[in-house]
Design an enzyme around this catalytic site. Structure first.
Site, PDB file in Angstrom:
ATOM      1  N   THR A  17       0.810  -1.225   0.000  1.00  0.00           N
ATOM      2  CA  THR A  17       0.000   0.000   0.000  1.00  0.00           C
ATOM      3  C   THR A  17       0.842   1.273   0.000  1.00  0.00           C
ATOM      4  OG1 THR A  17      -0.147  -0.003   2.418  1.00  0.00           O
ATOM      5  CG2 THR A  17      -1.884  -1.168   1.191  1.00  0.00           C
ATOM      6  N   TRP A  18       2.147   1.141  -0.303  1.00  0.00           N
ATOM      7  CA  TRP A  18       2.994   2.330  -0.362  1.00  0.00           C
ATOM      8  C   TRP A  18       2.423   3.310  -1.379  1.00  0.00           C
ATOM      9  CZ3 TRP A  18       7.907   2.870  -3.658  1.00  0.00           C
ATOM     10  CH2 TRP A  18       8.587   4.053  -3.326  1.00  0.00           C
ATOM     11  N   ASP A  46       0.446  -5.481   2.896  1.00  0.00           N
ATOM     12  CA  ASP A  46       1.521  -4.808   3.617  1.00  0.00           C
ATOM     13  C   ASP A  46       1.286  -3.304   3.666  1.00  0.00           C
ATOM     14  OD1 ASP A  46       4.611  -4.924   4.476  1.00  0.00           O
ATOM     15  OD2 ASP A  46       4.325  -3.243   3.105  1.00  0.00           O
ATOM     16  N   TYR A  51       3.784   5.232   5.779  1.00  0.00           N
ATOM     17  CA  TYR A  51       3.155   5.474   4.480  1.00  0.00           C
ATOM     18  C   TYR A  51       2.053   6.527   4.617  1.00  0.00           C
ATOM     19  CZ  TYR A  51       5.370   1.035   3.058  1.00  0.00           C
ATOM     20  OH  TYR A  51       6.252   0.026   2.786  1.00  0.00           O
ATOM     21  N   GLN A 162      12.126  -8.246   5.259  1.00  0.00           N
ATOM     22  CA  GLN A 162      11.490  -7.732   4.047  1.00  0.00           C
ATOM     23  C   GLN A 162      12.492  -6.841   3.307  1.00  0.00           C
ATOM     24  OE1 GLN A 162       8.525  -4.355   3.848  1.00  0.00           O
ATOM     25  NE2 GLN A 162       7.116  -6.078   3.675  1.00  0.00           N
TER      26      GLN A 162
END
Length: 200
Positions: A17-18, A46, A51, A162
């Site tokens: 969802t960046w 994620d 963000y 990650q």
């Protein structure tokens, strides 16, 4: 499919969802895109408190409302300067409120920071013991910081790292991925499809 540390079976491809939630004019389209992905079988989603300064988490919270929480695998990240024993709890509670859930499946330290890793691990473990997170891990950790983490008591409980990994970015294969493979740590790839770009 892969089996998580909590025993849940999760499909390997997830959604990130960046940059989502930054433009209110396209909120409906972003929510629709996330819901479409879930309807097609995506479980892992994620996000991070960084963000959009929480806006991505809020958007995701709206998007997942129609779905059963137990069918999803939600991942969020705590900023390094919030990774001490007191600040992490406040960060997590804010993330949970925005996501409209009472727990995270995975909580990641967004990148190495100045808070001693021993304190961060202890804070993660307390939240896990309380059921607020089911597992914890790290993000953007290269070989040296990961080695240092693994040498600390409790470091063996790190459930994932990650990192950027796709056909056009394979640098982790030299030393980082072999280290992770050696200790049996699953890799969570960032941008595995390289944002749709052809490898160079």
């Amino acid at each position: 499919m892969f089996e998580t540390y909590s025993g849940q079976q999760v499909k390997r491809l997830g959604m990130g969802t960046w940059k989502m939630g930054d433009d209110s004019r396209i909120e409906k389209q972003e929510i629709a895109a996330l819901r479409y992905g879930i309807e097609q079988g995506v479980q892992l989603i994620d996000t991070a408190e960084m963000y959009g300064e929480g806006r991505s988490e809020s958007l995701l919270g709206k998007a997942i409302t129609p779905f059963a929480r137990e069918d999803l695998y939600l991942v969020s990240k705590v900023l390094p300067y919030n990774a001490d024993s007191q600040s992490m709890r406040a960060s997590l509670q804010a993330s949970l409120k925005r996501l409209k859930t009472d727990y995270l499946d995975m909580y990641l330290l967004h990148w190495p920071g100045s808070v001693p890793i021993e304190e961060t691990i202890e804070a993660f473990q307390v939240l896990k013991d309380e059921g607020l997170i089911r597992a914890w891990g790290v993000s953007n950790y290269d070989t040296q910081p990961l080695s240092e983490l693994l040498a600390v008591t409790g470091g063996e409980d790190c459930a994932t790292n990650q990192v950027l990994y796709h056909l056009g970015s394979r640098g982790i294969e030299f030393s980082l991925k072999p280290l992770m493979d050696e200790v049996g740590m699953p890799l969570n790839g960032i941008l595995p499809l390289s944002s749709g770009r052809s490898p160079t």
